[in-house]
Scaffold this active site. Structure first.
Site, PDB file in Angstrom:
ATOM      1  N   GLU A 267     -10.567 -72.167 -25.482  1.00 41.37           N
ATOM      2  CA  GLU A 267      -9.198 -72.246 -24.973  1.00 41.37           C
ATOM      3  C   GLU A 267      -9.027 -73.120 -23.729  1.00 41.37           C
ATOM      4  O   GLU A 267      -8.106 -72.870 -22.934  1.00 41.37           O
ATOM      5  CB  GLU A 267      -8.715 -70.826 -24.660  1.00 41.37           C
ATOM      6  N   GLU A 301      -6.453 -68.789 -29.504  1.00 42.46           N
ATOM      7  CA  GLU A 301      -6.695 -69.726 -28.396  1.00 42.46           C
ATOM      8  C   GLU A 301      -5.389 -70.030 -27.670  1.00 42.46           C
ATOM      9  O   GLU A 301      -5.359 -70.140 -26.454  1.00 42.46           O
ATOM     10  CB  GLU A 301      -7.344 -71.029 -28.891  1.00 42.46           C
ATOM     11  N   HIS A 304      -4.486 -67.337 -25.246  1.00 45.34           N
ATOM     12  CA  HIS A 304      -5.295 -67.345 -24.025  1.00 45.34           C
ATOM     13  C   HIS A 304      -4.603 -68.095 -22.885  1.00 45.34           C
ATOM     14  O   HIS A 304      -4.949 -67.900 -21.729  1.00 45.34           O
ATOM     15  CB  HIS A 304      -6.640 -68.027 -24.290  1.00 45.34           C
ATOM     16  N   GLU A 323     -10.534 -61.218 -23.423  1.00 47.41           N
ATOM     17  CA  GLU A 323     -10.845 -61.256 -24.856  1.00 47.41           C
ATOM     18  C   GLU A 323     -10.275 -60.062 -25.621  1.00 47.41           C
ATOM     19  O   GLU A 323      -9.680 -60.224 -26.689  1.00 47.41           O
ATOM     20  CB  GLU A 323     -12.352 -61.393 -25.081  1.00 47.41           C
TER      21      GLU A 323
HETATM   22  N1  B3K Z   1     -13.530 -67.996 -25.039  1.00 47.02           N
HETATM   23  C1  B3K Z   1     -14.195 -68.618 -26.153  1.00 47.02           C
HETATM   24  C2  B3K Z   1     -15.569 -68.103 -26.396  1.00 47.02           C
HETATM   25  C3  B3K Z   1     -16.595 -68.683 -25.505  1.00 47.02           C
HETATM   26  C4  B3K Z   1     -17.976 -68.229 -25.909  1.00 47.02           C
HETATM   27  C5  B3K Z   1     -19.015 -68.695 -24.975  1.00 47.02           C
HETATM   28  N2  B3K Z   1     -20.335 -68.382 -25.443  1.00 47.02           N
HETATM   29  C6  B3K Z   1     -13.391 -68.496 -27.403  1.00 47.02           C
HETATM   30  C7  B3K Z   1     -12.485 -67.345 -27.491  1.00 47.02           C
HETATM   31  O1  B3K Z   1     -12.838 -66.199 -27.388  1.00 47.02           O
HETATM   32  O2  B3K Z   1     -11.324 -67.580 -27.662  1.00 47.02           O
HETATM   33 ZN    ZN Z   2     -10.901 -65.443 -26.947  1.00 44.59          ZN
END
Ligand code: B3K
Ligand code: ZN
Length: 872
Positions: A267, A301, A304, A323
């Site tokens: 994101e 995404e 986020h 998350e």
């Molecule tokens: N924030 C990222 C995931 C990152 C992972 C790093 N190992 C995607 C998501 O959860 O939207």
């Molecule tokens: Zn995420």
């Protein structure tokens, strides 16, 4: 060997960086990065500054424009001695650091790396430190100014976060672009992409009337697979305005699809980088499920931008703050725009299989972990999916209106800041007036709580009692447990399938019971006959339920419950009940007999399919082996596979006429992607799947494949041919390979089918396919499709008692440890769960782990998991 971090040791940073100016001279073999940062001292006592960094060549450092030498360097950091400078009370200074990088050799796919012909970044969680020395922590928020220079013919597009503010050409064939991001952000949200792409442009007018440019970058030639992702983006933007009142904040939103990516997507502010798997879709290449996945990940995404970017995390222990909440939001998006029941069922099925298994593993942790060695190991189903369940429970306790009030308050208080899970709960609590003191324990307690329910009925008094007790068994990370606040949603049905009104002393009782103690009794009045209780409706809490249902009671729920989830859940219980019974018969070498009562009930569901096509499909789909496995303390992969196969064949044979009738009745014209058609294809292809196990199978599957005008149908035929080992299988597989061998994403479907074949020689087949021209060891998608599918979706073969599956995985992990530790640590999961198997398998698995533990230069990612497994 390795230093873990603890949540309790969090300290605010001594220094912060308020502005970062990055200059990239890009070249896959030799990239030069100049990072100029404005540093501010926050702690007046601090005299040294430790910056994180590794994986590059350090060229130089200047402080306020002058050469600086008072530093100490080790493998992971650079520590500056600022004693001289720190005499002044307010310390501000400028640091200029130059580093050299080789993106072409960065197979870890973190930091700056080459993907195909392009170059891109992945910085979350701690990848930015592979680009330059940095205070790489999410509570350091800076404004970014980025200039990228690269060869113009190879890299016509040079992208970064925010707005493009200047660009120009150089005499030597290179060009440059300058970007500025007005929003301060932690470095994990930084992104850069360079390459040659096809570009799909569109726009979105926000509710306040601002025009946002939308740009989707895909590999050349893929424009005909980009529309769906763009539509999904616009749909997400609209939904977030309508349901959460949240509007996009920049003038441009970019998404780039890349082929080499460790996870689903990222994101980064204004510049999402996506695994191409979650962008590209057209009817020829993508299945219905792929379409839904693309929509879901695009939405996730996008969401986020507020829950993650505008409000970010104080430290990585708080990961679930963004998350869990964002998964909850994407689940709600899919439920509001598609079928709520189907989405709930799919999410619950996933959680029960994957998250419950994680709780029972050496890696068990609360949604807000206490101790972390390698942060990448904590992007887990617990933090994500259980995290979303915790948010969902708050939503259940508060109701939509008060929940949204809480959201508003949370965002108002934390916009532009790095927040904690506590900040979120506290906002919810203050906005709603609901006491969440005990509820907070969900953040610190790991494990799957168990609710045991018994009941009693007083015929004379017309009173019914539910006696509910809770208990959370110890987990690898936490021995003693406390009582949680568990919302338990119930309904009571009379034997004719009508729900009773829930009353006590004439007053209405809420259908969500608050379970807070070890044991509680709930009494209901005016219950005129002994009811069948529907418990944990909609899976109102992520717990296991133990109530001694009889098959008759479950069939009553299946037939009459008004809640679709309850009907589906009743069938899941019937299937487990049946599996256990048949397993016993099988072990005792008895004749296996599927309960005629259950068969009849299922046959009735199929006969009524028109009343609810999607639910019919979900009800009639047998749980996967891994789902069944979760119900056993000691898993017997061999016998589970055998008995499940028998169940499958029995259902196929017994309902044969109905499967065929339904198959023939469901008609679809040209391929359209909408809820109704997806549902129809789903059921029709389920019929095909069962028919494949009958004598009609070969001809029908062959025909289905030949007539298919879309990937959903082609793949359904192919899958049926493989699972039922039909005569047509090899021809069809060869045909598919001929057609698609140049398309990695499509070939992943083929690799998956190869790896999940029920054949005895499947491992040999998988090993040979690692030399297939479409396979690429360095591409995580390929690896997951072939190796990941074998170890996770073919438990019978992976757990072969000769240990061949374990040895195969070990060899792969030894190689991956060097090239891509993050993916290695994902693939090792089935191996560290050895305690769930018999002693012979345990021995073999432990031996494999010991061998890995001795590997030279073992990555932190693998070390953390193996160490936990062997020492727990
Ligand atoms: N924030 C990222 C995931 C990152 C992972 C790093 N190992 C995607 C998501 O959860 O939207
Ligand atoms: Zn995420």
């Amino acid at each position: 060997m390795q230093q873990a971090k603890y949540r309790k040791n969090y300290r605010t940073p001594d220094f912060t960086i308020t502005h970062l100016s990055l200059d990239f001279q890009l070249d896959p073999k030799h990239t030069v990065v100049k990072a100029v940062s404005r540093v501010e001292r926050l702690n007046p006592e601090a005299t040294s500054l430790r910056l994180d960094g590794h994986g590059f060549q350090f060229a130089s450092i200047k402080l306020n424009g002058a050469e600086f030498t008072a530093y100490q360097q080790d493998k992971e950091s650079l520590t500056l001695d600022l004693t001289e400078l720190c005499g002044e009370s307010a310390v501000q200074f400028e640091l200029e650091i130059i580093t050299y990088l080789v993106p072409a050799e960065n197979t870890s796919l973190q930091g700056l790396y080459q993907s195909g012909e392009g170059i891109c970044t992945q910085c979350e969680a701690e990848g930015f430190r592979q680009i330059t020395y940095m205070l790489d922590r999410p509570d350091v928020l800076a404004r970014y100014d980025v200039t990228i220079t690269a060869d113009k013919s190879k890299y016509p597009y040079l992208l970064s976060n925010g707005n493009r503010i200047a660009q120009g050409d150089l005499a030597d064939g290179r060009h440059w672009v300058q970007w500025q991001d007005p929003f301060p952000k932690p470095c994990y949200l930084f992104a850069l992409v360079a390459g040659d792409f096809d570009l799909l442009q569109d726009n979105f007018v926000t509710k306040s009337g601002r025009n946002v440019l939308l740009e989707l970058y895909v590999d050349r030639g893929n424009l005909n697979r980009a529309d769906w992702a763009m539509r999904s983006l616009k749909k997400s933007m609209k939904w977030d305005e309508d349901r959460f009142g949240l509007e996009y904040d920049l003038d441009i939103y970019m998404i780039v699809a890349v082929d080499f990516f460790n996870m689903g997507a990222m994101e980064n502010k204004g510049l999402n980088v996506f695994n191409s798997k979650f962008v590209l879709a057209n009817p020829q290449t993508a299945t219905d499920n792929d379409y839904l996945d693309v929509e879901r990940v695009i939405a996730h995404e996008y969401f986020h931008n507020w829950t993650g970017n505008r409000v970010t995390c104080r430290d990585w222990f708080q990961l679930s703050l963004k998350e869990g909440l964002t998964v909850f939001r994407d689940q709600e998006f899919s439920s509001d725009t598609g079928s709520r029941a189907v989405n709930r069922i799919n999410n619950v099925q996933f959680l029960r299989t994957m998250q419950f298994a994680e709780d029972a593993s050496p890696m068990s942790h609360p949604i807000r972990p206490e101790k972390v060695l390698e942060m990448n190991n904590f992007y887990t189903v617990t933090v994500y999916e259980k995290g979303a369940e915790v948010i969902r429970m708050m939503h259940t306790l508060l109701g939509e209106k008060r929940f949204q009030k809480g959201m508003q308050l949370y965002i108002a208080e934390n916009d532009g800041k790095a927040a904690t899970c506590e900040d979120f709960v506290s906002a919810m609590e203050r906005a709603s007036g609901v006491d969440l003191t005990q509820f907070r324990r969900w953040y610190s307690q790991s494990g799957t709580p168990e609710l045991t329910v018994t009941d009693s009925y007083d015929e004379k008094k017309h009173s019914y009692k539910l006696i509910v007790s809770q208990m959370t068994p110890p987990t690898a990370d936490q021995m003693s447990k406390v009582n949680l606040h568990i919302p338990l949603k119930i309904a009571l049905y009379n034997p004719k399938g009508m729900p009773f009104t829930l009353l006590k002393n004439g007053e209405l009782v809420d259908d969500v019971l608050n379970i807070t103690e070890s044991e509680q009794i709930f009494e209901f009045h005016d219950i005129t006959s002994r009811p069948v209780p529907a418990l944990l409706c909609d899976f109102s809490a992520p717990v296991k339920l133990d109530y001694d249902y009889s098959p008759e009671q479950l069939i009553t729920l299946l037939k009459f419950a008004q809640n679709e989830f309850v009907r589906w859940d009743a069938v899941q219980m019937l299937f487990s009940y049946e599996l256990r019974r048949l397993l016993e018969q099988y072990k005792n070498a008895q004749q296996l007999e599927f309960s005629p009562q259950i068969l009849t009930a299922l046959s009735q569901v199929l006969a009524n399919y028109q009343s609810n096509i999607e639910l019919t499909t979900l009800i009639l789909t047998l749980p996967k082996e891994a789902e069944f496995a979760e119900q056993f303390k000691v898993i017997d992969p061999e016998n589970i596979a055998i008995v499940r196969d028998i169940m499958q064949r029995t259902l196929a044979e017994n309902l044969k006429t109905q499967w065929l009738e339904t198959y023939n009745q469901i008609r679809l014209e040209d391929y359209q992607i909408n809820t109704q058609d997806i549902a129809k294809r789903g059921l029709r292809n389920l019929c095909l799947h069962y028919l494949a196990f009958t004598e009609l199978g070969n001809a029908l599957v062959n025909k289905h494949y030949l007539h298919a005008n879309n990937m959903t149908d082609s793949l359904a035929a192919l899958s049926a041919a493989c699972k039922a080992q039909l005569a047509c299988r090899d021809n069809l597989m060869a045909d598919f390979e001929r057609k698609w061998h140049q398309d990695g994403l499509v070939m992943d479907k083929w690799f998956n089918l190869q790896a999940t074949r029920p054949d005895d020689n499947v491992l040999l087949n998988v090993q040979q396919l690692m030399d297939h021209p479409s396979f690429n060891f360095n591409n995580p998608n390929r690896l997951r499709a072939l190796v990941g599918s074998f170890i996770n979706q073919n438990p019978r073969a992976f757990h072969a008692v000769d240990g061949s599956g374990y040895r195969f995985l070990t060899e792969i992990l030894i190689n991956l440890n060097k090239t891509n530790p993050q993916v290695a640590a994902r693939l090792i999961e089935p191996l560290i769960r050895f305690r769930r198997y018999d002693s012979q398998r345990q021995q073999l698995m432990k031996r494999a782990l010991q061998r890995l533990f001795e590997v030279e230069n073992l990555s932190r990612d693998l070390y953390e998991k193996i160490e936990k497994a062997l020492n727990s």
